[in-house]
Enzyme design. Structure first.
Site, PDB file in Angstrom:
ATOM      1  N   ASP A 458      46.425  44.957  37.021  1.00  7.81           N
ATOM      2  CA  ASP A 458      46.380  44.637  38.672  1.00  7.81           C
ATOM      3  C   ASP A 458      46.845  42.864  38.702  1.00  7.81           C
ATOM      4  O   ASP A 458      46.836  42.365  37.667  1.00  7.81           O
ATOM      5  CB  ASP A 458      44.936  44.554  39.207  1.00  7.81           C
ATOM      6  CG  ASP A 458      44.775  44.413  40.709  1.00  7.81           C
ATOM      7  OD1 ASP A 458      45.647  44.329  41.191  1.00  7.81           O
ATOM      8  OD2 ASP A 458      43.830  43.787  40.879  1.00  7.81           O
ATOM      9  N   ARG A 783      40.856  43.699  37.938  1.00 11.46           N
ATOM     10  CA  ARG A 783      39.828  42.706  38.162  1.00 11.46           C
ATOM     11  C   ARG A 783      38.550  43.350  38.787  1.00 11.46           C
ATOM     12  O   ARG A 783      38.703  44.708  38.775  1.00 11.46           O
ATOM     13  CB  ARG A 783      40.491  41.509  39.196  1.00 11.46           C
ATOM     14  CG  ARG A 783      40.973  42.095  40.464  1.00 11.46           C
ATOM     15  CD  ARG A 783      40.171  41.636  41.686  1.00 11.46           C
ATOM     16  NE  ARG A 783      40.874  41.682  43.109  1.00 11.46           N
ATOM     17  CZ  ARG A 783      41.366  42.924  43.499  1.00 11.46           C
ATOM     18  NH1 ARG A 783      41.496  44.135  42.711  1.00 11.46           N
ATOM     19  NH2 ARG A 783      41.666  42.853  44.844  1.00 11.46           N
TER      20      ARG A 783
END
Length: 1046
Positions: A458, A783
């Site tokens: 990400d 995350r």
């Protein structure tokens, strides 16, 4: 006419008995039923999704809204159409046929499958006895799991049959018991933790409003309809509708990090009708109820209504997500009262909790494959041994006896050794001081970290810090960067210090075309940014939140901003830096402070929150000083381009800012007259009160407002890269790992971030992600946003980076780290070591079992293929445990290079991607070594023994133990003091146990010189050639790391 959504499955097989369901469609099929008719011929159905219509009927040309007559005779003759039916009434399947295609349609008039019902409900406040149906208890639990090792269990059970018994029962049952005990103990620890955790949650005490006053109730005793009081910092025990709060501003904050993974507080609003009541006890005195939609997994949306019937006119209020208190959230401010609408398995948090797939690493699959080969070899050898006897007598019993006699070919201790090794590897990862805070949640796949081919990462919060910094304000004709923010501050200051007549543009009607000055344009843009957001200023004094302080003093030193996104906070902080400060906010008003200290008051008329579907948010406010009503909106350029008035610079400048790595928002406004707003409010409230198709109706009303809006400005914020992202990505690239960055940002923004992070070079082409097929091993690094959980759980190995958005993704990950840079050491050092050590351990355990099986085979062959065991009793048990266990397991401490070298030369990791440490080639080599050594040990013992059989046992078994200890020493590349202790301890255990093994070994014989020189010769012949081969290989064909170690 009315509609009933159902599910449908299709099959193109014509075999009625064995229909194969080939596709389960995720669209809604609608029945249209004439209420006045009960004939099946009047039932039709509509496909309302063109994309899936073709998938439904094979060969049938049907599109959206194509109507088909329901087959005659489909409905049971006794069935009467109900007045009201719902999706949650659908449980069993009926089979129909259409155009040679069999379909299974959920039957809404049968509940034979026994599933619980999920339906909308009417919940009377404080009267759980008025329920329409039974609801699940508010209890959470986990079921115990069991371990079965069928193969070894059958072996142990076979010893109860006299014809198959080969020795004492404990020789089979003790090893099996040890394996089961270790495995069950390991799983039981996790289950016991779950039990006590569930017990703690279910036993928490809450206050409940009742006709007897306030009573205490356990969490497990809460029912639908109860009025529950939740104090500050207390967990919400069930899904509730927010009725009252003790906060003066009429709202409360929730911490939702354990629900959606986001640490930012969420603002929740009580039902206006109940908030106005004098006391909480009055909730029991009114006649009111909540209509709630059926339980579902969507934690971001809710549809319901609140109705009060005891007045002259019924009061109806629409309920949305802002009026909910979901279970597992924590009240962050004030004391709240809510009515329970969902409990137990119907809770949003429970319905969103799915058991992640049981991840099995590639290494385990390879070991299982080798185990199957060994089992096949066991069967073949057993058959050959009987065939050489020409299948004489009861040959089938002989086959079974040989299967039992040579069962060590499939090592029972292999799984235990590998599981214990995984625990050691996980412990090493957690104790590594160079990657502090790293947590291992999936201790079954640490060696998977050494086989990574692809990394999907990400962007926001993983490669970046998720700390937004305001960088650019663009007005079309002029742009302001960080070096010119003082000009913006000057324009804002002049807007509030010059007389009002100097700014006629601010008072002219919106339809009048007047060229505005730069100062007024900047002022309008800054004011819009300061108003269109969901940020709430919170004032803290001595660590205690005090909203009253905000209303009285607006002290800058005590103010912090709370919002659901760091982007929002960065924008409000920027407006504060240029002079327009957000100092107060509640559910009905916003207060801004100008550079001169004047307080501007705005009444909030409507708020339209940001959603991932709309990609925009808006607010309608009334300026208390002028009475002007203004609709402000901001959002992504892809949606705002069709909402704002025509201009020739929006698309170009959005692209330019995105190429600089900035996240762009488009800000606009629209002035409304009182009549326009009243008309909109009436239609909007009516749409929100709708229970069916609420979203569609609300969107239709909003479209009438979102048109021809005035474009005010573009904002650009930047998300800084995390520490050492560039060298970490370079290390991964050199290790042969292909890195893909996933983001929802514009392509230009993603490209800029990728180049800044050195994910790609400045001249390298950009590849847009497509679904990855045939990927060998995939790792996902994300995350801590709740929207990353699915990707982490589906990856072969999921790594969560603990960031500012909570811990949900981190808790769902197999491994969690505190910084992205720690991923390099996690893979290069721990992943590499875990894989190489596991490979060495597994192959040596196989070698250990094959050696003794080869000796047994040779022994039986020499003695006319008799199915008689060579070693019995404690000898066979001690061989795999106290005599060789410690040295063999000490291989988990071995390493070929130091960790610093592994980090400095990531190319060493690339060699592992080929799977060479554990391959068919290395497996065959170890098999040949085992056959050679087993044969030497057995033939040598029979050649050198004197006259008694017990001497063969003594010589061969002692040589076998010494050979295994020497082979461990041959395999070790870097000695650890525990390895030396293990070698000496095992040798000492064997020597000490000889005193007690007089039933199997001649104690007097082993004390003679003859025994010593025979054992020495046999051991040297079995090991010395291998030592010579190892030396020659390292001399003429050294491994890739040999030069680095020197």
């Amino acid at each position: 006419m009315y509609t009933i959504p159902v599910c449908i499955c299709c099959s193109n097989k014509k075999n009625k008995k064995h229909l194969t369901i080939w596709r389960r469609l995720a669209f809604s099929l609608q029945f249209q039923v004439n209420k006045t008719s009960k004939s099946s011929s009047d039932i039709n159905f509509i496909l309302n999704n063109k994309k899936h219509a073709k998938k439904c009927f094979l060969g049938a040309k049907c599109g959206p809204q194509d109507t088909f007559r329901w087959p005659s005779g489909f409905l049971p003759s006794w069935y009467t159409l109900p007045e009201r039916m719902h999706f949650y009434d659908v449980y069993s399947f009926y089979k129909i046929k259409f155009n040679s295609t069999y379909m299974f349609v959920c039957c809404p008039w049968s509940r034979c499958c026994g599933m619980g019902e999920l339906r909308p409900r009417t919940v009377w406040l404080g009267h759980p006895e008025k329920r329409e149906q039974r609801y699940p208890r508010n209890v959470l639990f986990n079921q115990f799991k069991y371990f079965f090792n069928l193969y070894f269990l059958l072996l142990a059970c076979s010893q109860f049959v006299n014809e198959l018994r080969l020795g004492a029962l404990y020789t089979y049952w003790v090893p099996l018991g040890v394996v089961l005990f270790i495995t069950i103990l390991r799983e039981a620890v996790d289950e016991i933790r779950c039990y006590f955790r569930d017990k703690e949650v279910n036993s928490q005490i809450y206050s409940k409003l009742s006709t007897r006053g306030t009573v205490k109730v356990k969490s497990s005793g809460i029912q639908v309809g109860d009025l529950i009081i939740v104090e500050k910092n207390q967990r919400v025990p069930a899904d509730m509708i927010f009725l009252r709060t003790s906060e003066r501003n009429g709202s409360c904050f929730l911490r939702t990090d354990q629900l959606d993974g986001e640490t930012d507080w969420k603002l929740r609003l009580p039902v206006a009708c109940t908030q106005r009541l004098p006391t909480a006890g009055d909730l029991l005195q009114i006649r009111s109820y909540v209509y709630a939609e059926e339980p579902n997994i969507d934690i971001h949306n809710f549809i319901g209504t609140f109705t009060r019937e005891d007045g002259d006119h019924p009061v109806n209020e629409s309920l949305s997500i802002e009026n909910t208190l979901w279970a597992s959230t924590v009240v962050a401010s004030g004391t709240v009262v809510g009515v329970v609408i969902y409990t137990g398995r119907e809770l949003r948090s429970v319905m969103n909790t799915s058991n992640p797939r049981n991840k099995v690493g590639l290494f385990d699959l390879e070991v299982n494959c080798l185990t199957k080969i060994l089992f096949g070899a066991l069967v073949v050898v057993s058959m050959v041994m009987v065939a050489l006897q020409h299948f004489a007598g009861r040959w089938y019993l002989q086959i079974l006896r040989f299967l039992l006699l040579l069962s060590h070919i499939v090592p029972i201790s292999l799984r235990v050794n590998l599981d214990m090794g995984k625990m050691v590897f996980s412990w090493m990862i957690k104790k590594d001081s160079k990657i502090p805070g790293t947590v291992v949640r999936a201790s079954t796949i640490p060696e998977q970290l050494g086989r990574i081919s692809y990394l999907l990462t990400d962007k926001t919060g993983t490669l970046t810090q998720n700390e937004m910094v305001f960088r650019r304000l663009h007005l079309g004709t002029v742009a302001y960067g960080m070096d010119s923010m003082d000009e913006v501050q000057s324009h804002v200051f002049s807007a509030y210090t010059q007389p009002a007549h100097d700014h006629p543009a601010s008072r002219v009607p919106a339809a009048t075309k007047v060229r505005k000055t730069i100062s007024s344009r900047v002022h309008e843009a800054v004011k819009a940014i300061a108003l269109v957001h969901n940020v709430t200023p919170v004032y803290e004094s001595n660590g205690v939140t005090d909203q009253a302080e905000a209303e009285q003093h607006y002290e800058d030193t005590c103010r912090v901003y709370q919002a659901s996104s760091p982007d929002e906070v960065s924008l409000v902080q920027w407006t504060e830096s240029v002079g327009l400060t957000l100092v107060g906010r509640d559910q009905s008003s916003i207060q801004l402070r100008t550079p001169t200290g004047q307080i501007l008051n705005f009444t909030i008329l409507q708020i339209f929150p940001f959603t991932y579907e709309s990609k925009r948010m808006g607010i309608i406010v009334r300026d208390e000083s002028t009475g002007e009503i203004t609709f402000y909106m901001k959002g992504a350029d892809v949606v705002m381009a069709g909402i704002v008035q025509y201009n020739d610079w929006l698309e170009e400048e959005c692209g330019n800012m995105a190429r600089e790595g900035l996240r762009v928002l488009v800000v606009s406004k629209k002035s409304l007259t009182e009549e326009q707003y009243q008309d909109f409010e009436a239609r909007y409230v009516q749409a929100k009160l709708s229970v069916h198709d609420r979203s569609l109706k609300v969107a239709t009303v909003m479209e009438s407002l979102e048109m021809e809006m005035e474009l005010l400005c573009l904002t650009g914020v930047e998300d800084q890269l995390q520490t050492d992202v560039r060298p970490t990505l370079e290390t991964l690239r050199n290790a042969g790992i292909k890195v893909w960055m996933l983001t929802g940002d514009k392509l230009e923004t993603a490209t800029c971030t990728a180049k800044n992070a050195h994910l790609i070079t400045r001249s390298q082409d950009i590849h847009i992600f497509r679904p990855v097929c045939n990927v060998r091993i995939l790792i996902s690094c994300c995350r801590d946003g709740g929207n990353d959980v699915s990707m982490i759980q589906e990856a072969d190995c999921g790594v969560g980076v603990e960031g500012k958005e909570g811990k949900q993704a981190s808790l769902a990950a197999d491994f969690s780290v505190t910084q992205f840079k720690h991923l390099g050491r996690l893979l290069m050092v721990h992943g590499r070591n875990s894989y190489k050590r596991s490979a060495a351990l597994s192959q040596f355990v196989i070698h250990r079992s094959l050696c003794i099986s080869t000796m047994q085979t040779v022994f039986s062959s020499v003695f006319f293929f008799a199915s008689v065991p060579l070693y019995q009793g404690f000898l066979i048990i001690g061989y795999s445990t106290v005599y060789t266990m410690f040295p063999v397991f000490s291989l988990v401490l071995d390493k070929d290079v130091k960790s610093e070298v592994a980090m400095l030369y990531p190319e060493l990791y690339k060699d592992l991607l080929k799977g060479r440490p554990l391959s068919y080639k290395t497996f065959l080599i170890w098999v040949l070594i085992s056959i050679y050594q087993g044969s030497i040990l057995m033939y040598g013992a029979m050649l050198l023994f004197d006259s008694e059989f017990v001497h063969i046992v003594a010589i061969s078994f002692t040589s076998l133990i010494l050979t295994e200890l020497l082979m461990v020493a041959l395999t070790i590349q870097t000695w650890h003091w525990l390895m030396i202790v293990g070698e000496l301890l095992s040798l000492a255990c064997y020597i000490a146990s000889l005193v007690f093994l007089h039933a199997f070994i001649d104690v007097y014989f082993i004390a003679t010189v003859s025994f010593l020189w025979k054992v020495t010769v046999i051991t040297l012949v079995s090991c010395l050639p291998l030592y010579i081969l190892k030396y020659l290989r390292r001399r003429f064909s050294p491994p890739s790391y040999s030069k680095l170690t020197t």
